[in-house]
Design a protein around this motif. Structure first.
Motif, PDB file in Angstrom:
ATOM      1  N   ALA A   1      -8.769   6.070   0.200  1.00 35.64           N
ATOM      2  CA  ALA A   1      -9.665   6.160  -0.952  1.00 35.64           C
ATOM      3  C   ALA A   1      -9.092   5.394  -2.136  1.00 35.64           C
ATOM      4  N   TYR A   2      -7.767   5.402  -2.249  1.00 30.31           N
ATOM      5  CA  TYR A   2      -7.076   4.664  -3.308  1.00 30.31           C
ATOM      6  C   TYR A   2      -6.249   3.581  -2.633  1.00 30.31           C
ATOM      7  N   ARG A   3      -6.557   2.353  -2.930  1.00 31.46           N
ATOM      8  CA  ARG A   3      -5.923   1.258  -2.203  1.00 31.46           C
ATOM      9  C   ARG A   3      -5.692   0.057  -3.108  1.00 31.46           C
TER      10      ARG A   3
ATOM     11  N   PRO B   1     -10.650  10.848  -1.306  1.00 32.05           N
ATOM     12  CA  PRO B   1     -11.117  10.741  -2.695  1.00 32.05           C
ATOM     13  C   PRO B   1     -10.778  12.006  -3.475  1.00 32.05           C
ATOM     14  N   MET B   2     -10.877  11.903  -4.789  1.00 36.78           N
ATOM     15  CA  MET B   2     -10.566  13.043  -5.651  1.00 36.78           C
ATOM     16  C   MET B   2     -11.494  14.211  -5.348  1.00 36.78           C
TER      17      MET B   2
ATOM     18  N   LYS C   1       2.085   5.699  -7.466  1.00 39.01           N
ATOM     19  CA  LYS C   1       0.902   5.898  -8.302  1.00 39.01           C
ATOM     20  C   LYS C   1       1.022   7.173  -9.137  1.00 39.01           C
TER      21      LYS C   1
ATOM     22  N   GLN D   1       0.825  -1.201   0.000  1.00 33.99           N
ATOM     23  CA  GLN D   1       0.000   0.000   0.000  1.00 33.99           C
ATOM     24  C   GLN D   1       0.867   1.262   0.000  1.00 33.99           C
TER      25      GLN D   1
ATOM     26  N   ASN E   1      -4.514  14.087  -8.627  1.00 37.06           N
ATOM     27  CA  ASN E   1      -4.733  14.031  -7.182  1.00 37.06           C
ATOM     28  C   ASN E   1      -3.982  15.181  -6.519  1.00 37.06           C
TER      29      ASN E   1
ATOM     30  N   TYR F   1       2.403   1.597  -3.379  1.00 41.00           N
ATOM     31  CA  TYR F   1       1.371   2.019  -4.329  1.00 41.00           C
ATOM     32  C   TYR F   1       1.140   3.523  -4.251  1.00 41.00           C
ATOM     33  N   MET F   2       1.039   4.052  -3.023  1.00 41.13           N
ATOM     34  CA  MET F   2       0.775   5.481  -2.856  1.00 41.13           C
ATOM     35  C   MET F   2       1.948   6.328  -3.335  1.00 41.13           C
TER      36      MET F   2
ATOM     37  N   LEU G   1      -3.703  10.402  -1.115  1.00 40.14           N
ATOM     38  CA  LEU G   1      -4.503   9.299  -1.663  1.00 40.14           C
ATOM     39  C   LEU G   1      -5.371   8.639  -0.603  1.00 40.14           C
ATOM     40  N   LYS G   2      -5.278   9.116   0.625  1.00 40.23           N
ATOM     41  CA  LYS G   2      -6.206   8.655   1.649  1.00 40.23           C
ATOM     42  C   LYS G   2      -7.593   9.217   1.401  1.00 40.23           C
TER      43      LYS G   2
END
Length: 802
Positions: A758-760, A611-612, A458, A451, A604, A454-455, A608-609
Motif C-alpha cells: 500500500a505504501y511503496r 492501507p491505513m 518511514k 522498498q 500506521n 523505505y518500509m 505498510l503492505k
C-alpha cells in the motif's frame, strides 16, 4: 571409439588450462546456484503433500462480505461449527481444531526461563487426519485430569531427555497469562513431523474438542479448524450446501460465508492468514524459478561464447582432421564429448559446492529441507540427466560452427568470411542477453532494497525508536505498582500497558460498521486499548481536543465495567474522524460506541503492505492482561533492561519475562522482503560475474582475430589507450543495447511487484543510470584486462609469419 573421443577431449581440456578453468568456473557457479535455488523451489512446492489423507483434508476459511466485490478472509472460523459439521453433514469424516504457537516449559527448577518450543494444540480427533508414528507410550489414549496431555517428538526427546524415558513425566510451563505454572504430562513420543508442513512442531498439546454451540447471532470463539471429508466429496457442492444452510440458520442480514482451503495450498496461498507463521508466497516460487533459469542461461551462454572464442586456436586442428578423412559427424561428436566432459567436471564441482552450501542455506531459510539433490536419488537422477541434456544442447552450436569450416580456409587461419556473418551476430547477441539479464537482476535488487529501506525508515506516526516492549502477561493486579516502580529506574521516560503492540496486528479487536460514505459497504474499525499513558509513550501527536486524563472514569475505565460502558472516551486518528464524519468532539458516536475527546495524527498500526486502517484508541485502568511498552532514553538501554530483569523476579517470579525492541518487531513484518533482498544481492553478484566471464571470452576471440592489426597499429605509433578504446567502443554498444532491452522489462515487472504494498517507492530514473554505470564499469574492467595485454605485446611477435 567413445573412449578415444574422451581421451582427446581430456587432452584438449588439460592443454588449454586458462580457457578450461574459466569455462569450468562459470559452469560450476551457474550449476551450483541453480541447484540451490531448485532445492528451495522443490521444498516450497512439497509442503503438506506427504499426508495419506491430504487430498481430503481442508481448512475452514471464514469470508465476511464488506460490500460489492469486497471481502475479508480469515483462517479462523467458529469453534461451534465443528460439532454441526460432524453431526449433520454426512460428507464429513472428521473435524479438529489445530493451531500452532510458541511456548516455554521448565525442565528443571534451576532454569527460570525454561526452554522454548513450537507447539501444536490439537483436538483428540486429529489422529484421524495426520499420519503420526508413535515411538513410545500410548498418546492416542487421552488422560483426563488436571494435567494437560503433552506428546513430544523424537527430536525434542533427544535434545532434552537424552538418557531417560520421559513418558509419564510431569513438567510445568513458564506461565504468561496464568498466575501459576500449568502441569503437563508427557503421554508419548512420536516421530518428528516433517519440516515441509504448516503443522511443523516440537510438541503436540492434546485437548478434548471444544463443546461449543453455534450461535445464531454470529458470536462465538474463533479457532483454526480442519475438516477431513470422505473420499469423493465434491468440495464446491458441499461449500454451496453449507453456506445455504448457514444463511438460513443465523439471524443476521450479513451472514458469514465459508470456504474450504486444501491443506496442500495453505503454505503458498495464505496471504490473508495473519497468524500463520509457517507460510510463503507463490510469487516467490516464480521469482526463484526465474532466477534459477536466468543463471542457467548465463552459464550456458558463457560456454557457447568461450567455445566459439576458442575456435580460432583450433582452426588448423579442425582442417587437418578433415584432410585426414574425418567427417563432419565425427567432428561434431568430438566437440559434443568435450562439452559433456566440461559439464560433468562442472557438475562434480557444483555438487561439492552445493553440499557445502546446503546447511547455510537451510539456516538462512529457517528450516531443514526434506528433499534435496543429495538425499533424494530421484532428484539426483533428474539433475544428472538434465545436465547431460543441457551440455548436448549447449555444445551443439559451437560443435556445428567448428565442424563446418572448409579445410583450405582453416589451414590459412581464416575463421570468418565477412564482417557481418551469422556467427558474429549470434555471439554478440549472446553477450547482450547476458548483460540484459545481469542488468535486470541488478535493477530488481536496487528496487527491493529501496522498498525494504523505505518500509523500515518511514515515519509511522509514532516513535518506534528506543521503545522497549515486555511481552503480554497476566499482571495479577500488580500492573500499576510494577509500572510505578519501573518509572523510577534511571533512563525510563514513560511506560504504558497495552493490549496492542506495533508489528502484531492492527489492534486487539475490530467492529464492523456501515460505511457512512457508502451505505452498501461495511468497514472494519480497529480498537487499540491501553492505559491513559499510551499516547504519550507511543509519541502520538495531538491535532485537536485533548489526550486521556487518568483521573476521569470515562477516560480510564475501570476494568470491571470496560465492556459495559458505552459512553467511554476515545481518541480517533484524523483518517478515522474523517471517515466517520466525526469532526465534532465530545459527541457520542453510536456506530462505534465511544465519545471522541481528541483527534490524533494518523499512524500506521499495521504493516505498510496494507492501507491505513480506521483506528480508535481507548483507555482502561489497571489492565489485567497486556504488554508493557517502555520509553528508554538513548544510551541507557542496557541499564534499563538489567533493571527490569531484577524487578521482574521480585514481582513475577513464576512468569516469563520476554523483552523485545519495538523497532525490531516492526521490521520483523518485512522478513520475507529482507530475505528477498539478500537473495537478489547474492544472485546479482553471480550474474555480473558470469556476464564478465562471457565478455572475457568474446574479447579473447576479438584480440586473437586482430592480433596482426594490433601489431600494425603499434608499429604505426598507436598508443595502448587508443587500442583499448578501439575494442571498448564495440562492446560498449552491446552494453547500451542490453540496458535498453532490460530497463523497460525490469521497470514493468518491479512495478507489478510493488503493487503488493500500500505504501511503496517510485522507481526513479537514477536506478537505471546506476545499473547502467555498474554494467559498463564491469565490462570496461573486463575488456581492458585483455585489451591492454594484447596492446603491450611485442609487435614483432604479432606480425611474424608462422
Amino acid at each position: 571409439m567413445i573412449k578415444n573421443y574422451f581421451k582427446v577431449a581430456w587432452r584438449t581440456i588439460t592443454k588449454n588450462k586458462v580457457y578450461s578453468i574459466i569455462n569450468i568456473l562459470g559452469l560450476t557457479i551457474g550449476l551450483s546456484a541453480c541447484m540451490i535455488v531448485a532445492t528451495v523451489v522443490i521444498d516450497d512446492l512439497s509442503y503438506d503433500r506427504q499426508w495419506s489423507k491430504g487430498d481430503d483434508l481442508y481448512r475452514i476459511i471464514s469470508v465476511n462480505k464488506m460490500g460489492d466485490g469486497l471481502y475479508n478472509k480469515s483462517q479462523s472460523s467458529f469453534a461451534g461449527l465443528l460439532p454441526v459439521l460432524q453431526k449433520d453433514f454426512p460428507e464429513v469424516e472428521a473435524t479438529a481444531g489445530i493451531s500452532s504457537y510458541s511456548h516455554r516449559w521448565k525442565l528443571n527448577e534451576a532454569d527460570p526461563n525454561g526452554v522454548e518450543a513450537m507447539a501444536l494444540r490439537a483436538d483428540t480427533t486429529f489422529w484421524k487426519m495426520l499420519d503420526i508414528s508413535v515411538l513410545n507410550g500410548n498418546p492416542g489414549k487421552y488422560i483426563a485430569g488436571d494435567n494437560i496431555n503433552m506428546i513430544i517428538t523424537e527430536g525434542f526427546r533427544k535434545k532434552y531427555f537424552p538418557n531417560e524415558n520421559p513418558v509419564g513425566k510431569i513438567i510445568r510451563d513458564v506461565p504468561t497469562y496464568s498466575t501459576k505454572a500449568t502441569p503437563y504430562i508427557i503421554t508419548g513420543v512420536i516421530k518428528d513431523l516433517p519440516a515441509n508442513t504448516i503443522m511443523r512442531t516440537d510438541v503436540i498439546i492434546q485437548v478434548e474438542p471444544r463443546n461449543e454451540e453455534l450461535n445464531k447471532k454470529q458470536w462465538g470463539t474463533f479457532s483454526q479448524n480442519y475438516v477431513l471429508f470422505k473420499p469423493g466429496t465434491d468440495i464446491k457442492k458441499f461449500t454451496s450446501k453449507l453456506n445455504q444452510w448457514y444463511a438460513g440458520f443465523v439471524e443476521d442480514k450479513n451472514p458469514y460465508q465459508f470456504e474450504f482451503q486444501s491443506l496442500k495450498d495453505c503454505y503458498l496461498h495464505s496471504d490473508f492468514a495473519s497468524y500463520q507463521d509457517v507460510k510463503s508466497d507463490y510469487k516467490n516460487i516464480l521469482i526463484l524459478s526465474g532466477i534459477a533459469l536466468l543463471l542457467l542461461i548465463i552459464a550456458c551462454v558463457n560456454f557457447v561464447n568461450l567455445g566459439t572464442a576458442r575456435a580460432i586456436y583450433r582452426l588448423k586442428e579442425t582442417g587437418m582432421r578433415k584432410i585426414l578423412g574425418a567427417g563432419r559427424t565425427q567432428l561434431i561428436i568430438q566437440f559434443l564429448i568435450e562439452s559433456i566432459l566440461f559439464f560433468l567436471i562442472g557438475a562434480v564441482l557444483a555438487t561439492l559446492l552445493y553440499s557445502i552450501s546446503l546447511n547455510p542455506v537451510e539456516n538462512f531459510m529457517g528450516h531443514r529441507f526434506e528433499k534435496n539433490f543429495l538425499s533424494t536419488p530421484a532428484l539426483f537422477a533428474v539433475a544428472f540427466a538434465g545436465i547431460i541434456l543441457i551440455s548436448l544442447v549447449t555444445g551443439l552450436y559451437p560443435a556445428w560452427i567448428l565442424s563446418g569450416f572448409k579445410p583450405a580456409a582453416t589451414l590459412k587461419g581464416k575463421l570468418f568470411a565477412g564482417k557481418y556473418n551469422t556467427q558474429h551476430f549470434v555471439r554478440k547477441g549472446l553477450v547482450v542477453l547476458q548483460f540484459a539479464i545481469s542488468i535486470f537482476v541488478l535493477i530488481a535488487l536496487i528496487v527491493v532494497q529501496n522498498q525494504v529501506s523505505y518500509m523500515k525508515q518511514k515515519d509511522l506516526g509514532f516513535n518506534k525508536n528506543n521503545l522497549l516492549n515486555i511481552s503480554s502477561v497476566n499482571w495479577n493486579g500488580k500492573a500499576q505498582t510494577f509500572k510505578n516502580e519501573l518509572r523510577k529506574l534511571p533512563g525510563v521516560g514513560s511506560a504504558s500497558i497495552s493490549t496492542w503492540v506495533p508489528g502484531q496486528g492492527a489492534g486487539y479487536m475490530s467492529r464492523e460498521i456501515d460505511n457512512p460514505a457508502r451505505p452498501n459497504e461495511k468497514i472494519n474499525v480497529w480498537y487499540i486499548n491501553g492505559d491513559a499513558d499510551l499516547p504519550q509513550t507511543l509519541g502520538l501527536q495531538l491535532k485537536k481536543g485533548r489526550l486521556f486524563d487518568p483521573q476521569l472514569k470515562t477516560d480510564a475505565v475501570p476494568p470491571d465495567s470496560a465492556d459495559k460502558m458505552e459512553m467511554r472516551s476515545a481518541l480517533l486518528t484524523a483518517y478515522t474522524a474523517k471517515l466517520l464524519h466525526a469532526q465534532a468532539l465530545n459527541k457520542y458516536l453510536s456506530n462505534v460506541k465511544i465519545v471522541p475527546v481528541g483527534i490524533i495524527a494518523d499512524f500506521n498500526n499495521e504493516s505498510l503492505k496494507k492501507p491505513m486502517q480506521p483506528t480508535i484508541i481507548t483507555a482502561e485502568d489497571s489492565l489485567k492482561y497486556g504488554s508493557m511498552m517502555v520509553r528508554v532514553q538513548p544510551g541507557m538501554e542496557r541499564s534499563v533492561t538489567e533493571g527490569i530483569n531484577k524487578m521482574w523476579r521480585s514481582f513475577f517470579s513464576e512468569n516469563l519475562l520476554e523483552i523485545k525492541w519495538v523497532d525490531d518487531m516492526v521490521n520483523q513484518q518485512y522478513k520475507a522482503e529482507s530475505r528477498l533482498q539478500k537473495i537478489f544481492t547474492f544472485f546479482s553478484t553471480l550474474t555480473m560475474l558470469l556476464a564478465a566471464l562471457g565478455i572475457f571470452g568474446l574479447i579473447m576471440q576479438a584480440t586473437a582475430q586482430r592480433i596482426k592489426e594490433i601489431g600494425v597499429r603499434k608499429v604505426l605509433g598507436a598508443s595502448v589507450n587508443s587500442i583499448v578504446r578501439l575494442f571498448s567502443i564495440d562492446f560498449l554498444k552491446l552494453i547500451l543495447i542490453a540496458i535498453v532491452i532490460a530497463s523497460p522489462i525490469a521497470w514493468w515487472l518491479m512495478n507489478k511487484w510493488l503493487l503488493d504494498f500500500a505504501y511503496r517507492i517510485t522507481i526513479n530514473w537514477w536506478v537505471f543510470l546506476v545499473t547502467g554505470f555498474v554494467a559498463i564499469f564491469i565490462a570496461l574492467l573486463t575488456i581492458s584486462f585483455q585489451a591492454i595485454k594484447a596492446a603491450i605485446a611485442n609487435p614483432v611477435k604479432s606480425l611474424r609469419t608462422e
